[in-house]
Design an enzyme around this catalytic site. Structure first.
Site, PDB file in Angstrom:
ATOM      1  N   LYS A  97       2.111  -3.836   6.547  1.00  0.00           N
ATOM      2  CA  LYS A  97       2.517  -3.657   5.300  1.00  0.00           C
ATOM      3  C   LYS A  97       4.014  -3.581   5.326  1.00  0.00           C
ATOM      4  O   LYS A  97       4.635  -4.162   4.282  1.00  0.00           O
ATOM      5  CB  LYS A  97       1.602  -2.523   4.246  1.00  0.00           C
ATOM      6  CG  LYS A  97       0.281  -2.858   4.225  1.00  0.00           C
ATOM      7  CD  LYS A  97      -0.023  -4.118   3.529  1.00  0.00           C
ATOM      8  CE  LYS A  97      -1.489  -4.332   3.232  1.00  0.00           C
ATOM      9  NZ  LYS A  97      -1.805  -5.822   2.607  1.00  0.00           N
TER      10      LYS A  97
ATOM     11  N   TYR B 285      -2.268  -1.163  10.613  1.00  0.00           N
ATOM     12  CA  TYR B 285      -2.403  -1.677   9.465  1.00  0.00           C
ATOM     13  C   TYR B 285      -1.283  -1.372   8.575  1.00  0.00           C
ATOM     14  O   TYR B 285      -0.603  -2.068   8.007  1.00  0.00           O
ATOM     15  CB  TYR B 285      -3.639  -1.042   8.786  1.00  0.00           C
ATOM     16  CG  TYR B 285      -3.679  -1.163   7.237  1.00  0.00           C
ATOM     17  CD1 TYR B 285      -4.080  -2.507   6.899  1.00  0.00           C
ATOM     18  CD2 TYR B 285      -3.317  -0.320   6.574  1.00  0.00           C
ATOM     19  CE1 TYR B 285      -4.073  -2.651   5.386  1.00  0.00           C
ATOM     20  CE2 TYR B 285      -3.613  -0.408   5.052  1.00  0.00           C
ATOM     21  CZ  TYR B 285      -3.760  -1.671   4.450  1.00  0.00           C
ATOM     22  OH  TYR B 285      -3.916  -1.995   3.146  1.00  0.00           O
TER      23      TYR B 285
ATOM     24  N   SER C 187       0.727  -1.332   0.136  1.00  0.00           N
ATOM     25  CA  SER C 187      -0.029   0.127   0.163  1.00  0.00           C
ATOM     26  C   SER C 187       0.900   1.208   0.141  1.00  0.00           C
ATOM     27  O   SER C 187       1.796   1.224   0.439  1.00  0.00           O
ATOM     28  CB  SER C 187      -0.807  -0.082   1.268  1.00  0.00           C
ATOM     29  OG  SER C 187      -1.266   1.285   1.419  1.00  0.00           O
TER      30      SER C 187
END
Ligand code: NAD
Ligand code: UFG
Length: 335
Positions: free
Chosen positions: A152, A148, A124
Protein backbone atom coordinates in the site's frame (compact mmCIF):
# COMPACT_ATOMS: atom_id res chain seq x y z
CA UNK A 1 -18.77 9.03 -15.89
CA UNK A 2 -17.66 5.64 -17.21
CA UNK A 3 -15.67 4.05 -14.39
CA UNK A 4 -13.45 1.00 -14.70
CA UNK A 5 -13.53 -0.84 -11.36
CA UNK A 6 -10.73 -3.33 -10.78
CA UNK A 7 -11.74 -5.90 -8.14
CA UNK A 8 -15.39 -4.89 -8.56
CA UNK A 9 -16.64 -8.38 -7.63
CA UNK A 10 -14.95 -8.15 -4.22
CA UNK A 11 -16.34 -6.98 -0.92
CA UNK A 12 -15.81 -3.21 -1.10
CA UNK A 13 -15.77 -3.07 -4.91
CA UNK A 14 -19.19 -4.70 -5.30
CA UNK A 15 -20.84 -2.26 -2.87
CA UNK A 16 -19.15 0.65 -4.63
CA UNK A 17 -20.40 -0.61 -8.01
CA UNK A 18 -23.96 -0.53 -6.64
CA UNK A 19 -23.45 3.05 -5.44
CA UNK A 20 -21.90 4.08 -8.78
CA UNK A 21 -24.69 2.53 -10.85
CA UNK A 22 -27.38 4.02 -8.62
CA UNK A 23 -25.77 7.45 -9.00
CA UNK A 24 -26.01 7.11 -12.80
CA UNK A 25 -22.39 6.22 -13.62
CA UNK A 26 -21.50 3.53 -16.16
CA UNK A 27 -19.37 0.72 -14.80
CA UNK A 28 -16.78 -1.65 -16.24
CA UNK A 29 -15.74 -4.38 -13.80
CA UNK A 30 -12.43 -6.24 -14.16
CA UNK A 31 -11.95 -9.14 -11.76
CA UNK A 32 -10.28 -12.55 -11.84
CA UNK A 33 -12.44 -14.02 -9.01
CA UNK A 34 -9.34 -14.93 -7.00
CA UNK A 35 -11.24 -13.82 -3.88
CA UNK A 36 -14.86 -13.51 -5.05
CA UNK A 37 -17.60 -15.40 -6.82
CA UNK A 38 -19.34 -14.74 -10.16
CA UNK A 39 -22.78 -14.66 -8.47
CA UNK A 40 -21.84 -11.28 -6.99
CA UNK A 41 -22.29 -9.76 -10.46
CA UNK A 42 -25.93 -10.87 -10.53
CA UNK A 43 -26.50 -9.37 -7.09
CA UNK A 44 -25.08 -6.01 -8.25
CA UNK A 45 -27.46 -6.05 -11.25
CA UNK A 46 -30.40 -7.02 -9.08
CA UNK A 47 -29.88 -4.31 -6.45
CA UNK A 48 -29.05 -1.51 -8.88
CA UNK A 49 -31.45 -2.50 -11.65
CA UNK A 50 -28.61 -1.62 -14.07
CA UNK A 51 -26.21 -3.53 -16.25
CA UNK A 52 -22.47 -3.07 -16.73
CA UNK A 53 -19.53 -4.43 -18.71
CA UNK A 54 -17.64 -7.31 -17.08
CA UNK A 55 -14.18 -8.63 -18.03
CA UNK A 56 -12.75 -11.68 -16.28
CA UNK A 57 -9.11 -10.65 -16.48
CA UNK A 58 -6.10 -10.43 -14.24
CA UNK A 59 -5.24 -6.76 -13.94
CA UNK A 60 -1.54 -7.55 -13.74
CA UNK A 61 -1.88 -8.70 -17.39
CA UNK A 62 -0.86 -5.58 -19.27
CA UNK A 63 -2.13 -6.78 -22.64
CA UNK A 64 -5.57 -7.70 -21.30
CA UNK A 65 -5.88 -4.39 -19.47
CA UNK A 66 -4.81 -2.32 -22.51
CA UNK A 67 -7.34 -4.20 -24.66
CA UNK A 68 -10.11 -3.55 -22.14
CA UNK A 69 -9.24 0.16 -22.02
CA UNK A 70 -9.22 0.36 -25.84
CA UNK A 71 -12.61 -1.31 -26.21
CA UNK A 72 -14.51 -0.05 -23.15
CA UNK A 73 -12.95 3.45 -23.05
CA UNK A 74 -13.27 4.37 -19.37
CA UNK A 75 -13.02 7.98 -18.13
CA UNK A 76 -11.53 6.92 -14.79
CA UNK A 77 -10.37 4.00 -12.66
CA UNK A 78 -11.10 2.82 -9.13
CA UNK A 79 -8.46 0.26 -8.26
CA UNK A 80 -9.64 -2.21 -5.60
CA UNK A 81 -8.04 -5.39 -6.94
CA UNK A 82 -5.45 -6.72 -4.55
CA UNK A 83 -4.58 -9.43 -2.08
CA UNK A 84 -5.40 -8.30 1.46
CA UNK A 85 -4.65 -10.94 4.09
CA UNK A 86 -1.93 -9.55 6.33
CA UNK A 87 -0.79 -12.94 7.72
CA UNK A 88 -0.69 -14.56 4.28
CA UNK A 89 1.45 -11.66 3.04
CA UNK A 90 4.13 -12.66 5.58
CA UNK A 91 4.26 -16.25 4.29
CA UNK A 92 3.83 -15.32 0.59
CA UNK A 93 5.51 -11.92 0.19
CA UNK A 94 6.27 -12.30 -3.49
CA UNK A 95 2.65 -13.06 -4.38
CA UNK A 96 1.63 -9.86 -2.58
CA UNK A 97 4.32 -7.65 -4.10
CA UNK A 98 3.63 -9.08 -7.57
CA UNK A 99 -0.14 -8.78 -7.47
CA UNK A 100 -0.55 -5.52 -5.60
CA UNK A 101 2.30 -3.55 -7.15
CA UNK A 102 2.05 -4.86 -10.70
CA UNK A 103 -1.71 -4.23 -10.82
CA UNK A 104 -1.15 -0.60 -9.82
CA UNK A 105 1.63 -0.14 -12.39
CA UNK A 106 -0.32 -1.83 -15.20
CA UNK A 107 -3.48 0.20 -14.55
CA UNK A 108 -1.56 3.48 -14.31
CA UNK A 109 0.26 2.67 -17.56
CA UNK A 110 -3.03 1.91 -19.31
CA UNK A 111 -4.41 5.25 -18.06
CA UNK A 112 -1.47 7.16 -19.49
CA UNK A 113 -1.61 5.25 -22.78
CA UNK A 114 -5.33 5.93 -23.23
CA UNK A 115 -5.35 9.45 -21.78
CA UNK A 116 -7.46 8.44 -18.77
CA UNK A 117 -6.62 10.95 -16.05
CA UNK A 118 -8.68 9.99 -13.03
CA UNK A 119 -7.48 7.34 -10.61
CA UNK A 120 -8.86 6.37 -7.19
CA UNK A 121 -6.83 3.91 -5.14
CA UNK A 122 -7.81 1.63 -2.23
CA UNK A 123 -5.18 2.30 0.39
CA UNK A 124 -5.31 1.40 4.03
CA UNK A 125 -4.86 2.85 7.49
CA UNK A 126 -2.03 0.34 7.80
CA UNK A 127 0.28 2.86 6.05
CA UNK A 128 0.31 4.97 9.24
CA UNK A 129 2.20 2.22 11.06
CA UNK A 130 2.46 2.93 14.79
CA UNK A 131 1.50 6.64 14.60
CA UNK A 132 -0.79 7.68 17.47
CA UNK A 133 -4.53 8.01 16.81
CA UNK A 134 -6.40 10.02 15.67
CA UNK A 135 -4.52 9.43 12.42
CA UNK A 136 -4.18 12.39 10.08
CA UNK A 137 -3.36 12.38 6.38
CA UNK A 138 -0.38 14.73 6.86
CA UNK A 139 1.42 12.43 9.33
CA UNK A 140 4.76 11.02 8.18
CA UNK A 141 4.24 7.33 7.41
CA UNK A 142 5.93 4.90 9.78
CA UNK A 143 7.11 1.41 8.83
CA UNK A 144 4.38 -1.18 8.47
CA UNK A 145 4.86 -4.63 9.95
CA UNK A 146 4.09 -6.75 6.88
CA UNK A 147 4.44 -6.99 3.07
CA UNK A 148 0.72 -6.22 2.55
CA UNK A 149 1.19 -2.86 4.25
CA UNK A 150 4.32 -2.18 2.20
CA UNK A 151 2.41 -2.79 -1.04
CA UNK A 152 0.00 0.00 0.00
CA UNK A 153 2.86 2.39 0.87
CA UNK A 154 4.64 1.69 -2.42
CA UNK A 155 1.44 1.85 -4.51
CA UNK A 156 0.69 5.24 -2.96
CA UNK A 157 4.18 6.36 -3.94
CA UNK A 158 3.89 4.99 -7.50
CA UNK A 159 0.65 6.91 -8.04
CA UNK A 160 1.90 10.10 -6.37
CA UNK A 161 5.01 10.10 -8.59
CA UNK A 162 2.89 9.36 -11.68
CA UNK A 163 0.59 12.30 -10.93
CA UNK A 164 3.58 14.58 -10.33
CA UNK A 165 5.16 13.61 -13.66
CA UNK A 166 1.98 13.85 -15.74
CA UNK A 167 0.20 17.21 -15.54
CA UNK A 168 -3.56 16.76 -15.37
CA UNK A 169 -3.36 13.26 -13.86
CA UNK A 170 -5.62 13.19 -10.79
CA UNK A 171 -5.16 10.65 -8.02
CA UNK A 172 -7.14 10.09 -4.83
CA UNK A 173 -5.51 7.81 -2.25
CA UNK A 174 -8.27 6.58 0.05
CA UNK A 175 -7.04 5.19 3.36
CA UNK A 176 -9.75 2.87 4.58
CA UNK A 177 -10.13 2.06 8.24
CA UNK A 178 -12.15 -1.08 9.10
CA UNK A 179 -14.97 -1.75 6.64
CA UNK A 180 -17.71 -4.03 7.98
CA UNK A 181 -21.38 -4.74 7.30
CA UNK A 182 -23.23 -5.48 4.11
CA UNK A 183 -25.79 -4.04 1.71
CA UNK A 184 -29.14 -3.67 3.48
CA UNK A 185 -30.80 -5.96 0.88
CA UNK A 186 -28.83 -8.89 2.29
CA UNK A 187 -27.76 -9.78 -1.25
CA UNK A 188 -24.20 -8.47 -1.07
CA UNK A 189 -21.69 -8.75 1.74
CA UNK A 190 -18.32 -10.12 2.70
CA UNK A 191 -17.89 -13.68 1.48
CA UNK A 192 -14.18 -14.34 0.93
CA UNK A 193 -12.88 -17.55 -0.60
CA UNK A 194 -11.40 -19.44 2.37
CA UNK A 195 -11.31 -18.56 6.05
CA UNK A 196 -11.86 -14.89 6.97
CA UNK A 197 -9.23 -13.07 9.06
CA UNK A 198 -11.23 -10.00 10.03
CA UNK A 199 -13.26 -9.57 13.16
CA UNK A 200 -16.82 -9.09 11.88
CA UNK A 201 -17.03 -12.20 9.67
CA UNK A 202 -15.67 -14.20 12.60
CA UNK A 203 -18.33 -12.73 14.92
CA UNK A 204 -21.12 -13.67 12.48
CA UNK A 205 -19.66 -17.15 12.00
CA UNK A 206 -19.41 -17.72 15.74
CA UNK A 207 -23.02 -16.52 16.17
CA UNK A 208 -24.15 -18.82 13.37
CA UNK A 209 -22.40 -21.81 14.94
CA UNK A 210 -20.02 -22.12 12.02
CA UNK A 211 -17.19 -21.58 14.54
CA UNK A 212 -17.18 -23.00 18.08
CA UNK A 213 -16.25 -19.56 19.47
CA UNK A 214 -14.90 -16.18 18.50
CA UNK A 215 -11.19 -16.09 19.19
CA UNK A 216 -10.31 -12.73 20.75
CA UNK A 217 -6.66 -11.96 20.16
CA UNK A 218 -5.53 -10.30 23.38
CA UNK A 219 -7.37 -8.69 26.30
CA UNK A 220 -4.30 -7.16 27.93
CA UNK A 221 -3.83 -4.09 25.73
CA UNK A 222 -3.60 -0.57 27.19
CA UNK A 223 -7.23 0.18 26.35
CA UNK A 224 -10.26 0.59 28.65
CA UNK A 225 -11.40 -3.05 28.30
CA UNK A 226 -8.04 -4.53 27.27
CA UNK A 227 -9.03 -5.36 23.66
CA UNK A 228 -7.87 -3.51 20.54
CA UNK A 229 -9.68 -0.43 19.29
CA UNK A 230 -10.51 0.10 15.61
CA UNK A 231 -12.51 2.55 13.52
CA UNK A 232 -15.30 0.40 12.03
CA UNK A 233 -17.11 1.88 9.04
CA UNK A 234 -20.17 0.54 7.23
CA UNK A 235 -19.19 -0.68 3.76
CA UNK A 236 -21.96 1.41 2.14
CA UNK A 237 -20.62 4.55 3.80
CA UNK A 238 -17.22 3.60 2.42
CA UNK A 239 -18.77 3.02 -1.04
CA UNK A 240 -20.35 6.48 -0.93
CA UNK A 241 -16.97 7.94 0.04
CA UNK A 242 -15.65 6.74 -3.33
CA UNK A 243 -18.38 8.65 -5.17
CA UNK A 244 -17.48 11.79 -3.23
CA UNK A 245 -13.78 11.26 -4.03
CA UNK A 246 -14.55 10.83 -7.75
CA UNK A 247 -16.62 14.03 -7.75
CA UNK A 248 -13.78 15.99 -6.15
CA UNK A 249 -10.84 14.63 -8.13
CA UNK A 250 -8.39 17.29 -9.22
CA UNK A 251 -4.93 17.24 -10.81
CA UNK A 252 -2.22 15.97 -8.48
CA UNK A 253 -2.60 13.67 -5.48
CA UNK A 254 -5.22 13.98 -2.76
CA UNK A 255 -5.24 11.73 0.32
CA UNK A 256 -8.30 11.03 2.45
CA UNK A 257 -9.04 8.90 5.49
CA UNK A 258 -12.33 7.04 5.14
CA UNK A 259 -13.48 6.05 8.60
CA UNK A 260 -15.98 7.24 11.17
CA UNK A 261 -13.45 8.95 13.38
CA UNK A 262 -14.56 6.85 16.36
CA UNK A 263 -12.93 3.84 17.93
CA UNK A 264 -14.68 0.69 19.16
CA UNK A 265 -13.04 -2.21 20.98
CA UNK A 266 -13.43 -5.89 20.08
CA UNK A 267 -15.78 -6.29 23.05
CA UNK A 268 -17.78 -3.21 22.04
CA UNK A 269 -18.29 -4.53 18.51
CA UNK A 270 -19.24 -7.94 19.86
CA UNK A 271 -21.70 -6.37 22.34
CA UNK A 272 -23.22 -4.20 19.57
CA UNK A 273 -23.67 -7.35 17.50
CA UNK A 274 -25.47 -9.10 20.37
CA UNK A 275 -27.71 -6.07 20.88
CA UNK A 276 -28.45 -5.62 17.16
CA UNK A 277 -29.27 -9.24 16.44
CA UNK A 278 -30.31 -10.83 19.75
CA UNK A 279 -27.62 -13.51 19.28
CA UNK A 280 -25.08 -14.55 21.89
CA UNK A 281 -21.49 -14.84 20.71
CA UNK A 282 -19.38 -17.46 22.44
CA UNK A 283 -15.78 -16.29 22.73
CA UNK A 284 -12.41 -17.27 24.11
CA UNK A 285 -9.46 -15.04 24.90
CA UNK A 286 -6.25 -16.00 23.16
CA UNK A 287 -2.74 -14.59 22.81
CA UNK A 288 -2.20 -11.31 20.99
CA UNK A 289 -2.04 -11.56 17.19
CA UNK A 290 1.45 -10.53 15.96
CA UNK A 291 1.52 -7.10 14.32
CA UNK A 292 -1.77 -5.80 15.83
CA UNK A 293 -1.77 -2.20 17.06
CA UNK A 294 -3.65 -1.43 20.27
CA UNK A 295 -5.51 1.57 18.86
CA UNK A 296 -6.26 2.82 15.35
CA UNK A 297 -8.87 5.38 14.42
CA UNK A 298 -9.11 8.22 11.95
CA UNK A 299 -9.26 11.96 12.00
CA UNK A 300 -11.95 12.35 9.33
CA UNK A 301 -12.11 16.14 9.24
CA UNK A 302 -10.31 16.42 5.87
CA UNK A 303 -12.77 14.17 4.05
CA UNK A 304 -15.68 15.97 5.70
CA UNK A 305 -14.32 19.38 4.74
CA UNK A 306 -13.11 18.68 1.20
CA UNK A 307 -15.39 15.86 0.02
CA UNK A 308 -18.50 16.92 1.94
CA UNK A 309 -18.78 13.28 2.93
CA UNK A 310 -19.18 11.68 6.30
CA UNK A 311 -20.15 8.18 7.44
CA UNK A 312 -23.80 8.02 8.53
CA UNK A 313 -24.37 4.43 9.69
CA UNK A 314 -23.70 3.31 13.27
CA UNK A 315 -22.31 0.10 14.80
CA UNK A 316 -25.81 -1.34 15.22
CA UNK A 317 -26.64 -1.03 11.53
CA UNK A 318 -23.23 -2.47 10.58
CA UNK A 319 -23.95 -5.52 12.76
CA UNK A 320 -27.55 -5.93 11.66
CA UNK A 321 -26.62 -5.78 7.96
CA UNK A 322 -23.67 -8.16 8.40
CA UNK A 323 -25.93 -10.66 10.14
CA UNK A 324 -28.71 -10.41 7.53
CA UNK A 325 -26.17 -11.33 4.86
CA UNK A 326 -24.75 -14.20 6.91
CA UNK A 327 -28.28 -15.58 7.42
CA UNK A 328 -28.86 -15.48 3.67
CA UNK A 329 -25.61 -17.37 3.10
CA UNK A 330 -26.68 -20.02 5.60
CA UNK A 331 -29.93 -20.57 3.71
CA UNK A 332 -28.03 -21.54 0.57
CA UNK A 333 -28.10 -25.28 -0.07
CA UNK A 334 -24.30 -25.65 -0.46
CA UNK A 335 -23.60 -24.17 3.00
P1 NAD B 1 -11.69 -8.48 -1.71
O1 NAD B 1 -10.67 -9.54 -1.70
O2 NAD B 1 -13.07 -8.80 -1.29
O3 NAD B 1 -11.79 -7.85 -3.17
C1 NAD B 1 -10.68 -7.76 -4.05
C2 NAD B 1 -11.15 -8.23 -5.42
O4 NAD B 1 -10.05 -8.11 -6.33
C3 NAD B 1 -11.60 -9.70 -5.43
O5 NAD B 1 -12.83 -9.80 -6.11
C4 NAD B 1 -10.48 -10.42 -6.19
O6 NAD B 1 -10.98 -11.51 -6.92
C5 NAD B 1 -9.97 -9.30 -7.09
N1 NAD B 1 -8.57 -9.41 -7.51
C6 NAD B 1 -7.47 -9.56 -6.71
N2 NAD B 1 -6.37 -9.56 -7.49
C7 NAD B 1 -6.77 -9.40 -8.77
C8 NAD B 1 -6.10 -9.31 -10.03
N3 NAD B 1 -4.76 -9.38 -10.11
N4 NAD B 1 -6.83 -9.13 -11.14
C9 NAD B 1 -8.19 -9.04 -11.08
N5 NAD B 1 -8.87 -9.12 -9.94
C10 NAD B 1 -8.17 -9.30 -8.80
O7 NAD B 1 -11.11 -7.26 -0.86
P2 NAD B 1 -11.84 -5.95 -0.33
O8 NAD B 1 -12.02 -6.10 1.13
O9 NAD B 1 -12.99 -5.62 -1.18
O10 NAD B 1 -10.67 -4.90 -0.53
C11 NAD B 1 -10.57 -4.12 -1.70
C12 NAD B 1 -9.31 -3.27 -1.61
O11 NAD B 1 -9.38 -2.48 -0.44
C13 NAD B 1 -8.03 -4.07 -1.53
O12 NAD B 1 -7.04 -3.40 -2.29
C14 NAD B 1 -7.68 -4.03 -0.06
O13 NAD B 1 -6.31 -4.15 0.16
C15 NAD B 1 -8.19 -2.65 0.32
N6 NAD B 1 -8.49 -2.54 1.76
C16 NAD B 1 -9.36 -3.40 2.33
C17 NAD B 1 -9.62 -3.33 3.69
C18 NAD B 1 -10.57 -4.31 4.36
O14 NAD B 1 -10.55 -4.40 5.59
N7 NAD B 1 -11.42 -5.02 3.64
C19 NAD B 1 -8.98 -2.35 4.49
C20 NAD B 1 -8.11 -1.47 3.87
C21 NAD B 1 -7.87 -1.57 2.50
N1 UFG C 1 -9.70 -9.89 16.02
C1 UFG C 1 -10.03 -10.85 16.94
N2 UFG C 1 -10.51 -12.04 16.48
C2 UFG C 1 -10.64 -12.33 15.16
C3 UFG C 1 -10.30 -11.35 14.21
C4 UFG C 1 -9.82 -10.13 14.68
O1 UFG C 1 -9.91 -10.64 18.13
O2 UFG C 1 -11.08 -13.44 14.81
C5 UFG C 1 -9.23 -8.60 16.51
C6 UFG C 1 -7.84 -8.26 16.02
O3 UFG C 1 -6.87 -8.80 16.87
C7 UFG C 1 -7.90 -6.74 16.03
C8 UFG C 1 -9.36 -6.41 15.71
O4 UFG C 1 -10.09 -7.60 15.99
O5 UFG C 1 -7.63 -6.30 17.32
C9 UFG C 1 -9.60 -6.02 14.27
O6 UFG C 1 -9.01 -7.01 13.42
P1 UFG C 1 -9.28 -7.08 11.86
O7 UFG C 1 -8.47 -8.21 11.32
O8 UFG C 1 -10.75 -7.09 11.60
O9 UFG C 1 -8.76 -5.68 11.35
P2 UFG C 1 -7.29 -5.05 11.37
O10 UFG C 1 -7.46 -3.69 11.97
O11 UFG C 1 -6.29 -5.93 11.96
O12 UFG C 1 -6.95 -4.99 9.82
C10 UFG C 1 -7.73 -4.22 8.92
C11 UFG C 1 -7.62 -4.80 7.51
C12 UFG C 1 -6.22 -4.71 7.01
C13 UFG C 1 -5.70 -3.32 7.15
C14 UFG C 1 -5.89 -2.81 8.56
C15 UFG C 1 -5.51 -1.39 8.72
O13 UFG C 1 -8.02 -6.15 7.51
O14 UFG C 1 -6.22 -5.02 5.64
O15 UFG C 1 -7.27 -2.93 8.93
O16 UFG C 1 -6.23 -0.64 7.80
F1 UFG C 1 -4.40 -3.29 6.85
Amino acid sequence: MKVMVSGGAGYIGSHTCVALLQAGHQVIIADNFSNSQPEVLQAIRKISGKDFIFAQIDVTDSKAVQTLFQTAKPDGVIHFAGLKAVGESMSQPLAYYRNNLLSTIVLAEACLAQDVRQFVFSSSATVYGANPSPLREDMALLPTTNPYGETKVVSERILTDTAAANPGFAVALLRYFNPVGAHSSGLLGENPNGLPNNLMPNITRAAAGRLPALRIFGSDYETPDGTCIRDYIHVMDLAEGHLAALDHLRAGTQIYNLGRGEGASVFQLMNAFEEATGNKVAYQIEARRPGDLAVSYADVSKAERELQWRAKRDLISMCRDAWRYEENLLRKPDR
